[in-house]
Design a protein around this motif. Structure first.
Motif, PDB file in Angstrom:
ATOM      1  N   ASP A 411      -0.567  -8.822 -14.704  1.00  0.00           N
ATOM      2  CA  ASP A 411      -1.845  -9.510 -14.507  1.00  0.00           C
ATOM      3  C   ASP A 411      -2.729  -8.809 -13.482  1.00  0.00           C
ATOM      4  N   VAL A 412      -2.330  -7.602 -13.065  1.00  0.00           N
ATOM      5  CA  VAL A 412      -3.065  -6.882 -12.025  1.00  0.00           C
ATOM      6  C   VAL A 412      -3.967  -5.821 -12.642  1.00  0.00           C
ATOM      7  N   VAL A 413      -5.218  -5.822 -12.217  1.00  0.00           N
ATOM      8  CA  VAL A 413      -6.154  -4.751 -12.561  1.00  0.00           C
ATOM      9  C   VAL A 413      -6.363  -3.921 -11.297  1.00  0.00           C
ATOM     10  N   PHE A 414      -5.986  -2.681 -11.361  1.00  0.00           N
ATOM     11  CA  PHE A 414      -6.133  -1.811 -10.199  1.00  0.00           C
ATOM     12  C   PHE A 414      -7.600  -1.422 -10.016  1.00  0.00           C
ATOM     13  N   PRO A 415      -8.016  -1.170  -8.773  1.00  0.00           N
ATOM     14  CA  PRO A 415      -9.376  -0.667  -8.554  1.00  0.00           C
ATOM     15  C   PRO A 415      -9.579   0.653  -9.295  1.00  0.00           C
ATOM     16  N   PHE A 429       2.688  -3.061  -7.720  1.00  0.00           N
ATOM     17  CA  PHE A 429       1.944  -4.308  -7.896  1.00  0.00           C
ATOM     18  C   PHE A 429       2.895  -5.481  -7.638  1.00  0.00           C
ATOM     19  N   HIS A 430       2.365  -6.498  -6.996  1.00  0.00           N
ATOM     20  CA  HIS A 430       3.140  -7.670  -6.564  1.00  0.00           C
ATOM     21  C   HIS A 430       4.433  -7.233  -5.857  1.00  0.00           C
ATOM     22  N   MET A 431       4.308  -6.271  -4.954  1.00  0.00           N
ATOM     23  CA  MET A 431       5.464  -5.747  -4.242  1.00  0.00           C
ATOM     24  C   MET A 431       5.728  -6.609  -3.002  1.00  0.00           C
ATOM     25  N   HIS A 432       6.952  -7.067  -2.833  1.00  0.00           N
ATOM     26  CA  HIS A 432       7.298  -7.950  -1.728  1.00  0.00           C
ATOM     27  C   HIS A 432       7.893  -7.139  -0.582  1.00  0.00           C
ATOM     28  N   LEU A 433       7.253  -7.244   0.580  1.00  0.00           N
ATOM     29  CA  LEU A 433       7.608  -6.458   1.752  1.00  0.00           C
ATOM     30  C   LEU A 433       7.793  -7.400   2.939  1.00  0.00           C
ATOM     31  N   VAL A 439      -0.365  -7.118  -3.487  1.00  0.00           N
ATOM     32  CA  VAL A 439      -0.798  -7.347  -4.869  1.00  0.00           C
ATOM     33  C   VAL A 439      -0.954  -6.014  -5.583  1.00  0.00           C
ATOM     34  N   SER A 440      -1.587  -5.053  -4.933  1.00  0.00           N
ATOM     35  CA  SER A 440      -1.720  -3.713  -5.512  1.00  0.00           C
ATOM     36  C   SER A 440      -2.159  -2.748  -4.428  1.00  0.00           C
ATOM     37  N   ASP A 458      -3.767  10.456  -1.382  1.00  0.00           N
ATOM     38  CA  ASP A 458      -4.865  11.367  -1.058  1.00  0.00           C
ATOM     39  C   ASP A 458      -6.204  10.749  -1.435  1.00  0.00           C
ATOM     40  N   ARG A 459      -6.229   9.437  -1.548  1.00  0.00           N
ATOM     41  CA  ARG A 459      -7.441   8.671  -1.821  1.00  0.00           C
ATOM     42  C   ARG A 459      -7.421   7.435  -0.928  1.00  0.00           C
ATOM     43  N   GLU A 460      -8.479   6.700  -0.898  1.00  0.00           N
ATOM     44  CA  GLU A 460      -8.495   5.449  -0.146  1.00  0.00           C
ATOM     45  C   GLU A 460      -7.427   4.517  -0.721  1.00  0.00           C
ATOM     46  N   PRO A 461      -6.441   4.076   0.081  1.00  0.00           N
ATOM     47  CA  PRO A 461      -5.299   3.338  -0.490  1.00  0.00           C
ATOM     48  C   PRO A 461      -5.640   1.950  -1.016  1.00  0.00           C
ATOM     49  N   GLN A 462      -6.661   1.312  -0.506  1.00  0.00           N
ATOM     50  CA  GLN A 462      -7.130   0.013  -0.998  1.00  0.00           C
ATOM     51  C   GLN A 462      -5.988  -1.000  -1.163  1.00  0.00           C
ATOM     52  N   TYR A 463      -5.287  -1.262  -0.075  1.00  0.00           N
ATOM     53  CA  TYR A 463      -4.234  -2.282  -0.094  1.00  0.00           C
ATOM     54  C   TYR A 463      -4.861  -3.656  -0.306  1.00  0.00           C
ATOM     55  N   ARG A 464      -4.288  -4.427  -1.214  1.00  0.00           N
ATOM     56  CA  ARG A 464      -4.739  -5.799  -1.458  1.00  0.00           C
ATOM     57  C   ARG A 464      -3.541  -6.730  -1.275  1.00  0.00           C
ATOM     58  N   TRP A 465      -3.675  -7.700  -0.368  1.00  0.00           N
ATOM     59  CA  TRP A 465      -2.567  -8.570   0.006  1.00  0.00           C
ATOM     60  C   TRP A 465      -2.831  -9.998  -0.445  1.00  0.00           C
TER      61      TRP A 465
END
Length: 663
Positions: A411-415, A429-433, A439-440, A458-465
């Motif tokens: 159900d995840v759409v990556f940037p 995606f939906h990785m539990h830490l 989320v991605s 090597d790009r902006e990581p764009q972490y989404r929590w």
């Protein structure tokens, strides 16, 4: 005692999913006095299991004269595996292949007239005698006796059908091994076009085919497209039900052994991308053949390499079994070592999560490796969380650039992200830490260091929590390639361009120039300077007094050139590496008129470590010409002149020091 088992999907350790990295190292192809330091390198590279062939003709060159001494000391090798903290997988054949003469069969065995690789009573009696002798050496090294041996492979690439052959022969060999006393949690057989009896099948994947009869460009290799388990476990004829078994690799090419006619040059990206493809396709063990190169011993009758003179399809160097491996023939560290280590670090921390995940390959992910325009993807998921695998690399092909693609997983759409030609990666995606849900991210997980999770991009990581974020450290991909986690008073992530090896008595750098490294967190009681979120340190190496005098012994010849090499100066380092930058057919190094090393030219300088011969002061180098019409394939054309290629650009010697950087 740790319990090892398996399900139809994955291996288990103490009942929990386990996704290990295995690396092949042939003890009898390497000097025994250096086994421990090489095993320490393997462990620092993320290898957990060492697999090894036991070549019959390395031990019983003459019938009844079985030797387990010196470089043949399998018990000593396994003892060191245990001491270093590595598990072991035995591959005793009786037929091994491994580019050995007669596949490892001694010449005397072929002279008996037995129907080899069958249930011929005479052949089985000979196998029993050799295996019984082997068992006497390794009995105490079996897992049940407190040793490191967790697996045994029966035969190799076995495809002979008919009476007394086929699955029946594999079952007979398995019964024979068990009767002798061999015991292990894992019993395997190679699964490509092979009979496996009742054993676990293991698979392979090589990025080129140096055994191929062609001396031209081959079609695009399918090791770079995602495929389902059933296809990857059965190359050719189906001989077993893939649904019964986990997808395990034992011959994922750590490199390639060149043959006389085909000499492909393997890059680190070849190894890295092919590894990612297998992992994304559902592999639950990454087994590399070979992980450590070596040198063929010389038998009492003849040299022991594969050759056409004894019915093999290819000629190989008499001595060199370098294999362009992650650890090369003389112990130097290749760039592919770093590619594998990145995956190994991830699997050590997150393999238990990945192993139960199904591999799902989208219908629009290309199966044709010649398709250079379509992005290749796969997903491993448990139905909710998982990893999106992306490959835009194909050996010897130029791939399209994919700009601002929006990829989905579950159900995840990556940037939107741009995937460059030659790029390969995987995203969570939906990785539990630690209770946090990622989320991605447009970054790849590497490992955990204390309470911090390390990613690279090597790009902006764009972490989404989803909710509070975990502690995250983001490296560049290059820094991740140079990163190794070590355990001293606590965990540290060391980033260094030169190889870093952890041992029981310290952390060392194998350095040919002054050392610069960074650490996370900062080292206690050490002088450093801030370098972003890491701390930078420097360590000098001793001044080197080593010099090489190169003297041409004869004028330019149509066939070869000879050079007398004189090593001068005081040697204080761990090794001296001789580098021959040449283009031609092949080269050889002689000591006191005896050939001690050889090389088939494949497009890169030839490197030879000299410490195994106690740093000889006088050597003879001979470099041979290659005719323009010779039936030889190389990735790039040679510099021909007057119908021949024979160029020696330089011959140099450089000292390597083993420098402790952490106590």
């Amino acid at each position: 005692m740790t319990q090892y088992s398996w399900t139809s999907q994955y291996l288990t350790r103490d009942g929990r999913p386990w996704l290990p990295v295995m690396g092949e190292f042939h003890f009898s192809r390497y000097p025994c006095r250096y086994w421990k330091e090489e095993l320490e390198k393997m462990k620092s590279g993320g290898v957990q299991i060492v697999s090894t062939y036991i070549f019959w003709n390395h031990h019983e060159d003459e019938r009844g004269e079985i030797r387990w001494d010196g470089d043949r000391d399998i018990h000593g090798f396994l003892r060191l595996c245990r001491e270093v903290g590595l598990l072991a997988f035995l591959r005793p054949g009786p037929w091994c292949h491994g580019e050995a003469r007669h596949g490892g069969f001694p010449d005397w065995l072929l002279e008996t007239g037995y129907d080899l690789r069958s249930n011929d009573p005479g052949y089985l009696a000979a196998v029993r005698a050799f295996w019984s002798s082997l068992f006497s050496q390794v009995e105490t090294d079996l897992l049940k006796n407190g040793g490191p041996v967790i697996g045994i492979q029966i035969e190799n690439e076995y495809g002979r059908g008919g009476e007394g052959r086929g699955d029946g022969h594999i079952r007979t060999l398995t019964r024979l091994a068990r009767e002798i006393g061999f015991d292990a949690p894992y019993w395997t057989a190679t699964g490509w076009s092979s009979y496996i009896g009742d054993l676990l099948p293991v698979s392979g994947a090589y990025v080129e085919e140096p055994w191929h009869s062609s001396v031209g460009e081959l079609p695009a290799n399918d090791s770079f497209v995602f495929s389902d388990k059933a296809h990857l476990l059965n190359i050719g004829t189906y001989r077993f039900d893939p649904a019964r078994f986990p997808f395990l690799t034992a011959e994922l090419g750590g490199g390639l052994q060149v043959t006389y006619n085909r000499r492909p040059r393997v890059s680190a990206s070849d190894t890295g991308a092919a590894s990612l493809i297998r992992l994304g396709s559902g592999a639950n063990m990454l087994g590399y053949y070979v992980y450590h190169g070596g040198t063929n011993p010389v038998g009492g009758r003849t040299t022991l390499q594969e050759s056409r003179s004894v019915g093999n399809s290819c000629d190989l160097p008499a001595l060199s079994y370098d294999f362009q491996a992650p650890l090369r023939e003389f112990g130097s560290v290749a760039q592919s070592f770093r590619e594998i280590r990145m995956l190994a670090m991830f699997l050590r921390d997150f393999g238990e999560t990945l192993a139960p995940m199904d591999a799902v390959i989208p219908a629009d992910s290309p199966r044709d490796p010649e398709d250079t325009q379509t992005l290749r993807t796969a997903v491993r998921t448990d139905g909710s969380a998982g990893f999106l695998f992306i490959n835009n690399y194909q050996r010897r092909r130029t791939m399209a650039r994919h700009e601002d693609v929006c990829l989905t997983a579950g159900d995840v759409v990556f940037p939107p992200l741009t995937v460059e030609p030659g790029e390969y990666l995987f995203l969570p995606f939906h990785m539990h830490l630690d209770g946090a849900e990622l989320v991605s991210a447009l970054a790849t997980p590497l490992c955990r260091v204390r309470d911090t999770f390390v990613f690279y991009a090597d790009r902006e990581p764009q972490y989404r929590w989803n909710g509070p974020a975990a502690k995250v450290l983001t490296l560049s991909r290059q820094d991740a390639k140079n990163a190794v986690r070590v355990e001293r008073d606590g965990e540290y992530l060391i980033v260094c361009e030169q190889p870093v090896i952890e041992t029981d008595d310290g952390v060392y750098c194998l350095a040919r120039q002054d050392i610069e490294f960074r650490s996370f967190p900062a080292l206690p009681d050490a002088d450093g300077e801030p370098a972003g979120t890491l701390t930078r340190y420097t360590r000098p190496i001793p001044a080197s007094d080593v010099r090489l005098k190169v003297t041409a012994r004869m004028r330019m010849s149509d066939l070869y050139r000879e050079y007398e090499l004189t090593l001068e100066g005081e040697i204080t380092g761990d090794d001296v590496f001789l580098t021959v930058d040449y283009a031609g057919d092949q080269a050889e190094l002689l000591l006191d008129e005896r050939k001690i090393a050889d090389d088939y030219y494949r497009g890169e300088p030839w490197e030879v470590g000299l410490k195994r011969w106690s740093f000889p002061r006088k050597l003879l180098l001979r470099v041979f010409a290659l005719g323009q019409n010779a039936p030889v394939f190389t990735d790039e054309p040679l510099p021909y002149e007057n119908g021949r290629a024979l160029t020696v650009r330089s011959v140099t010697a450089r000292e390597e020091f083993r420098v402790r950087i952490l106590p």
